[in-house]
Design a protein around this motif. Structure first.
Motif, PDB file in Angstrom:
ATOM      1  N   ARG A  55       0.843  -1.191   0.000  1.00 50.58           N
ATOM      2  CA  ARG A  55       0.000   0.000   0.000  1.00 50.58           C
ATOM      3  C   ARG A  55       0.880   1.242   0.000  1.00 50.58           C
ATOM      4  O   ARG A  55       1.720   1.422   0.896  1.00 50.58           O
ATOM      5  N   HIS A  88       0.719   5.130   0.363  1.00 47.46           N
ATOM      6  CA  HIS A  88      -0.136   6.206   0.834  1.00 47.46           C
ATOM      7  C   HIS A  88       0.534   7.562   0.623  1.00 47.46           C
ATOM      8  O   HIS A  88       1.747   7.690   0.786  1.00 47.46           O
ATOM      9  N   ASN A  90      -0.407  11.955   1.395  1.00 52.15           N
ATOM     10  CA  ASN A  90      -1.296  12.897   2.063  1.00 52.15           C
ATOM     11  C   ASN A  90      -0.947  14.302   1.606  1.00 52.15           C
ATOM     12  O   ASN A  90       0.208  14.582   1.247  1.00 52.15           O
ATOM     13  N   VAL A 113      -6.090  11.706   2.233  1.00 51.59           N
ATOM     14  CA  VAL A 113      -5.156  10.593   2.085  1.00 51.59           C
ATOM     15  C   VAL A 113      -5.489   9.815   0.817  1.00 51.59           C
ATOM     16  O   VAL A 113      -6.649   9.481   0.566  1.00 51.59           O
ATOM     17  N   GLN A 138      -4.642   6.311  -1.271  1.00 49.18           N
ATOM     18  CA  GLN A 138      -4.122   4.957  -1.102  1.00 49.18           C
ATOM     19  C   GLN A 138      -4.082   4.241  -2.444  1.00 49.18           C
ATOM     20  O   GLN A 138      -5.113   4.017  -3.071  1.00 49.18           O
ATOM     21  N   ARG A 171      -9.639   9.767   0.267  1.00 50.25           N
ATOM     22  CA  ARG A 171     -10.681  10.162   1.210  1.00 50.25           C
ATOM     23  C   ARG A 171     -10.158  11.257   2.141  1.00 50.25           C
ATOM     24  O   ARG A 171      -9.008  11.202   2.594  1.00 50.25           O
ATOM     25  N   VAL A 215      -9.550  13.258   5.528  1.00 49.90           N
ATOM     26  CA  VAL A 215      -9.440  12.926   6.947  1.00 49.90           C
ATOM     27  C   VAL A 215     -10.523  13.720   7.673  1.00 49.90           C
ATOM     28  O   VAL A 215     -10.537  14.955   7.622  1.00 49.90           O
ATOM     29  N   GLU A 236       1.952   3.893   8.007  1.00 54.51           N
ATOM     30  CA  GLU A 236       1.440   2.734   8.739  1.00 54.51           C
ATOM     31  C   GLU A 236       2.495   2.296   9.741  1.00 54.51           C
ATOM     32  O   GLU A 236       3.666   2.120   9.404  1.00 54.51           O
ATOM     33  N   LEU A 269      -6.568   6.260  10.861  1.00 59.83           N
ATOM     34  CA  LEU A 269      -7.520   5.924   9.802  1.00 59.83           C
ATOM     35  C   LEU A 269      -7.644   4.411   9.695  1.00 59.83           C
ATOM     36  O   LEU A 269      -6.729   3.671  10.061  1.00 59.83           O
ATOM     37  N   LEU A 308     -10.091   3.814   4.736  1.00 61.78           N
ATOM     38  CA  LEU A 308      -9.603   5.167   5.035  1.00 61.78           C
ATOM     39  C   LEU A 308     -10.582   5.956   5.915  1.00 61.78           C
ATOM     40  O   LEU A 308     -10.531   7.188   5.947  1.00 61.78           O
ATOM     41  N   THR A 339     -12.017   7.646   9.240  1.00 66.21           N
ATOM     42  CA  THR A 339     -11.309   8.325  10.312  1.00 66.21           C
ATOM     43  C   THR A 339     -11.747   7.791  11.663  1.00 66.21           C
ATOM     44  O   THR A 339     -12.935   7.783  11.997  1.00 66.21           O
TER      45      THR A 339
END
Length: 513
Positions: free
Chosen positions: A81, A83, A85, A107, A109, A122, A124, A168, A185, A190, A192
């Protein structure tokens, strides 16, 4: 576990900056009402600005692509994954933020399963976002925009935008910001889950956006406010092993990044005085955030097991966003970072970019720097590179250890069709020889941060992939590229394209699965 409770007087100082921002005069909102429409017109004239227009608030499934279109041969062994932001919501009710750093975090993904790549983005769902969604307008304090405070501020997380990085660790997916808690998250969707309190009496203590994960799986981080610096040691299980707070002999401005060696925290402290309250009164950022050129760049070096024994090195004044790495060689610490001669990138260039003006941002004057800090003599020496660059990344398994290669987003030539504020390529620099390998994405690309991912069974530093995103200004879509670290100049092994564009982001990390 060692920890230091946060006293009431510390909270008062921590809260002061957050609450002062909300005291904006009534004219502040009215003056900004047509900013969104003006920027929309500039986007029509210059598609380079498209990702800076930001996203409207969508439902949880609004940004989803189950299969990106892939050109080239995507490495089947690259699974995990990825990610990212960054600020994504800049406009409400016709108003527009003045500064890039104010936007609410979103964020992204990318799920990689061999050749199959999907994407989900999505927002936060912070307390700040909830309050402003309910009001339909900006009602909470912001870093660089005068906003009239209309909701009570009960702590730093009342204004937490969760917009800077994501990682993560210990079974948690954490969206990170500069001045408040990490937001947890759900990895699957994703969603919150809320701010993380590493221990009860540290709820809301700043947890910076640039933690460092060492080869043993320990996550190290800092948080700063006023004249205080907090340090975190978080085990592989996600539990706080040691938390410490130290008081410095001066108030800090913007402390954005840090490094660790095997024994020390290494934290650059640029000479920037920040008066958030002045921003709320409409004072221009270049005045409210005063660059103190007569003051040195301080490097705070503290033993991990007792930060009260810290020492400070001094170098000529420079502004620093991002650190590459630090490691020990005998009695010296070698530290790499990207430096600007002053804070114009923060106080002038980024606000101009948010207005749609074609002024350079991070690329101007920013150069990779290597310094050597002598623990015996207290002396420091400095060597600078030449490329305009930012977002330095090293092999993740070498955090705190000696590394040879550093990757940056970079610019080394002007472009005719694209705002020269942005990076057009990647540079991979040999820290031993100074030799640099480059790849140019071309006239229609805005290149973002790329990072290293070790190949399965790799033993050499360059047995890795380089992975990251760029915005294609011609197609108006975001693309994900993967390179072999041994042959950057040959171009990407494969490129995966989304059917839509994403807001320009700041930072991200990769989780192998």
């Amino acid at each position: 576990m060692t920890h230091y409770p946060l006293q009431r007087r510390d909270w008062l100082r921590l809260m002061g900056a957050a609450t002062a921002t909300g005291l904006a005069a009534p004219w502040a909102l009215a003056a900004n009402e047509s900013a969104a429409s003006r920027f929309a017109q500039k986007v029509q004239q210059n598609p380079t600005l498209t990702p800076l227009q930001g996203m409207p608030e969508h439902g949880p499934e609004a940004l989803r692509c189950d299969a990106l279109t892939v050109e080239g041969r995507w490495p089947e062994a690259l699974k995990g994954r990825f990610h990212r932001n960054g600020p994504a919501l800049f406009e409400r009710n016709g108003q527009r933020y003045h500064h890039w750093f104010d936007g609410d975090g979103m964020v992204q993904q990318f799920s990689l399963n061999g050749r199959q790549i999907s994407h989900h983005g999505r927002f936060v769902n912070t307390r700040k976002l909830q309050a402003e969604r309910a009001a339909g307008r900006f009602v909470t304090a912001a870093f660089g925009t005068p906003i009239k405070l209309e909701v009570p501020v009960t702590g730093p997380d009342s204004v937490n935008a969760a917009n800077t990085s994501v990682i993560e660790h210990g079974g948690k997916l954490l969206a990170l910001w500069e001045g408040g808690s990490a937001y947890e998250l759900g990895v699957a969707d994703l969603s919150t889950r809320g701010p993380v309190a590493w221990q009860k009496d540290w709820a809301g203590v700043p947890f910076s956006a640039h933690p460092k994960l060492d080869p043993q799986g320990v996550l190290w981080n800092i948080g700063t406010w006023a004249d205080k610096i907090a340090t975190y040691q978080i085990g592989a299980d996600g539990q706080l092993q040691r938390g410490q707070i130290a008081t410095l002999p001066w108030a800090m401005g913007m402390v954005h990044d840090m490094a660790v060696t095997q024994r020390f925290f290494v934290v650059p402290l640029p000479p920037l005085r920040m008066d958030i309250a002045a921003v709320s009164q409409g004072v221009p950022l270049e005045q409210a955030f005063a660059w103190q050129a007569q003051q040195p760049l301080r490097i705070w070096v503290a033993p991990k097991d007792d930060i009260q024994k810290a020492r400070v090195f001094e170098l000529p004044s420079e502004f620093i966003f991002h650190v590459g790495n630090a490691y020990e060689v005998g009695e010296e610490i070698v530290l790499s970072y990207v430096a600007n001669p002053n804070a114009d990138v923060l106080t002038r260039n980024i606000p101009a970019m948010m207005r749609g003006e074609a002024r350079p941002t991070a690329a101007v004057g920013a150069a990779s720097v290597v310094v050597r800090l002598n623990l015996r003599t207290g002396q420091a020496s400095r060597v600078a590179g030449t490329d305009q660059s930012e977002f330095p990344r090293i092999h993740p398994r070498l955090n705190g250890l000696r590394h040879r290669w550093q990757l940056t987003a970079s610019a080394w030539r002007p472009r005719s069709g694209v705002n020269n504020s942005f990076f057009h390529g990647l540079a991979l620099t040999d820290q031993d020889s100074g030799r640099t390998e480059r790849y140019d994405f071309g006239e229609h690309a805005i290149v973002e941060e790329h990072l290293w991912i070790a190949k399965p069974g790799a033993s050499d530093e360059r047995d890795a992939w380089l992975l990251g995103t760029h915005f294609d200004t011609r197609a108006k879509v975001t693309k994900l590229s993967v390179f072999d670290a041994r042959s950057l100049a040959d171009g990407p092994l494969a490129v995966a394209s989304l059917p839509y564009w994403l807001p320009l982001g700041f930072h991200g990390n990769f989780q192998e699965v």
